[in-house]
Write an enzyme that holds these catalytic residues in place. Structure first.
Site, short mmCIF file in Angstrom:
data_model
loop_
_atom_site.label_atom_id
_atom_site.label_comp_id
_atom_site.label_asym_id
_atom_site.label_seq_id
_atom_site.Cartn_x
_atom_site.Cartn_y
_atom_site.Cartn_z
N ASP A 1 37.70 46.04 40.95
CA ASP A 1 38.29 46.49 39.68
C ASP A 1 37.83 47.91 39.31
O ASP A 1 36.63 48.19 39.30
CB ASP A 1 37.87 45.50 38.57
CG ASP A 1 38.68 45.69 37.30
OD1 ASP A 1 38.66 46.82 36.74
OD2 ASP A 1 39.33 44.73 36.85
N CYS B 1 38.50 39.45 34.78
CA CYS B 1 38.74 39.73 36.20
C CYS B 1 40.15 39.25 36.59
O CYS B 1 40.46 38.06 36.45
CB CYS B 1 37.69 39.03 37.06
SG CYS B 1 37.89 39.36 38.83
N HIS C 1 32.80 40.04 36.57
CA HIS C 1 33.08 40.65 35.27
C HIS C 1 34.13 39.84 34.53
O HIS C 1 35.04 39.27 35.15
CB HIS C 1 33.57 42.10 35.44
CG HIS C 1 34.90 42.24 36.11
ND1 HIS C 1 36.05 42.49 35.41
CD2 HIS C 1 35.28 42.13 37.40
CE1 HIS C 1 37.08 42.54 36.25
NE2 HIS C 1 36.63 42.32 37.47
N CYS D 1 33.26 43.39 42.13
CA CYS D 1 34.72 43.39 42.18
C CYS D 1 35.24 44.82 42.40
O CYS D 1 34.63 45.79 41.96
CB CYS D 1 35.29 42.83 40.87
SG CYS D 1 37.09 42.64 40.91
N ARG E 1 37.55 49.37 36.65
CA ARG E 1 36.76 49.52 35.42
C ARG E 1 35.30 49.15 35.60
O ARG E 1 34.49 49.34 34.70
CB ARG E 1 37.37 48.64 34.31
CG ARG E 1 38.82 48.97 34.00
CD ARG E 1 39.47 47.86 33.21
NE ARG E 1 39.52 46.62 33.96
CZ ARG E 1 39.97 45.46 33.49
NH1 ARG E 1 40.39 45.39 32.25
NH2 ARG E 1 39.98 44.38 34.24
#
Ligand code: CO
Length: 208
Positions: A43, A100, A97, A41, A45
């Site tokens: 993302d 998400c 994750h 992803c 993080r």
């Protein structure tokens, strides 16, 4: 973090690498032969290299919203074909994750414009596993499970491709489904049964 700090960090990073090995960048510039393709992803993080503890040159990486493998996505398919047919990676990882945002958005009723067709692929995963998901009353648990099932289905999408089918036959390439637990930092192997999925879907999806 401001822009200037980023360039300072870069200088420090170069110094660190050169201290360990004065030829570090010379070697890096000579080419790559990664063993892994990682699809994760976007993302902020979920930083692929950090969470796996790998160095430059070890993993070929593709990231998009909710770690999707869509057959008409020219970007993802180009990455896949280059990694499998040219770089000859032996393992492909799909890493989702928990928490998400992409998966969360696909569980809600909201018109997100250009994101709608992308998120529809996750809604399709929900529809495919509706019976199981709807038995989970706790919304957070259902959300976590959809993250896992989405990883599983993206692994299936990989297995449908000619690149993966032929590389598996030729040199035993494997597909792995993982989830990064953002609450603890732990990487979880969903233990996707690659051989079973391959055998199951070959009746319809055999290409090679
Ligand atoms: Co995400």
């Amino acid at each position: 973090m401001n822009i200037q700090s980023i360039f300072e960090n870069n200088s420090n990073w170069i110094a660190e690498k050169l201290q360990l090995d004065p030829n570090y960048f010379k070697k890096l510039s000579q080419g790559q032969s990664p063993e892994y393709l990682y699809i994760g992803c976007s993302d902020s993080r979920v930083t692929a290299e950090d969470l796996m503890g790998v160095q430059p040159g070890e993993v070929f990486i593709h990231r998009n919203i909710a770690n999707m493998v869509v057959s008409i996505d020219l970007n993802a398919m180009s990455v896949l074909n280059y990694a499998v047919r040219h770089l000859k990676v032996n393992h492909i990882i799909v890493c989702g994750h928990y928490a998400c945002g992409g998966v969360k958005a696909a569980m809600q009723s909201a018109d997100l414009g250009i994101l709608n067709p992308w998120l529809r692929n996750i809604r399709d995963v929900y529809r495919l596993h509706k019976d199981e998901l709807n038995t989970i009353k706790d919304e957070n648990k259902r959300y976590d499970r959809l993250v896992e099932l989405n990883v599983q289905e993206q692994c299936v999408n990989l297995i449908k491709t000619a690149a993966v089918q032929s590389a598996h036959k030729e040199r035993g390439l494997m597909v792995h489904g993982w989830v990064f637990d953002i609450h603890t930092g732990k990487l979880i192997d969903l233990k996707i049964d690659f051989k079973k999925i391959l055998a199951d879907i070959m009746e319809i999806y055999r290409i090679d």
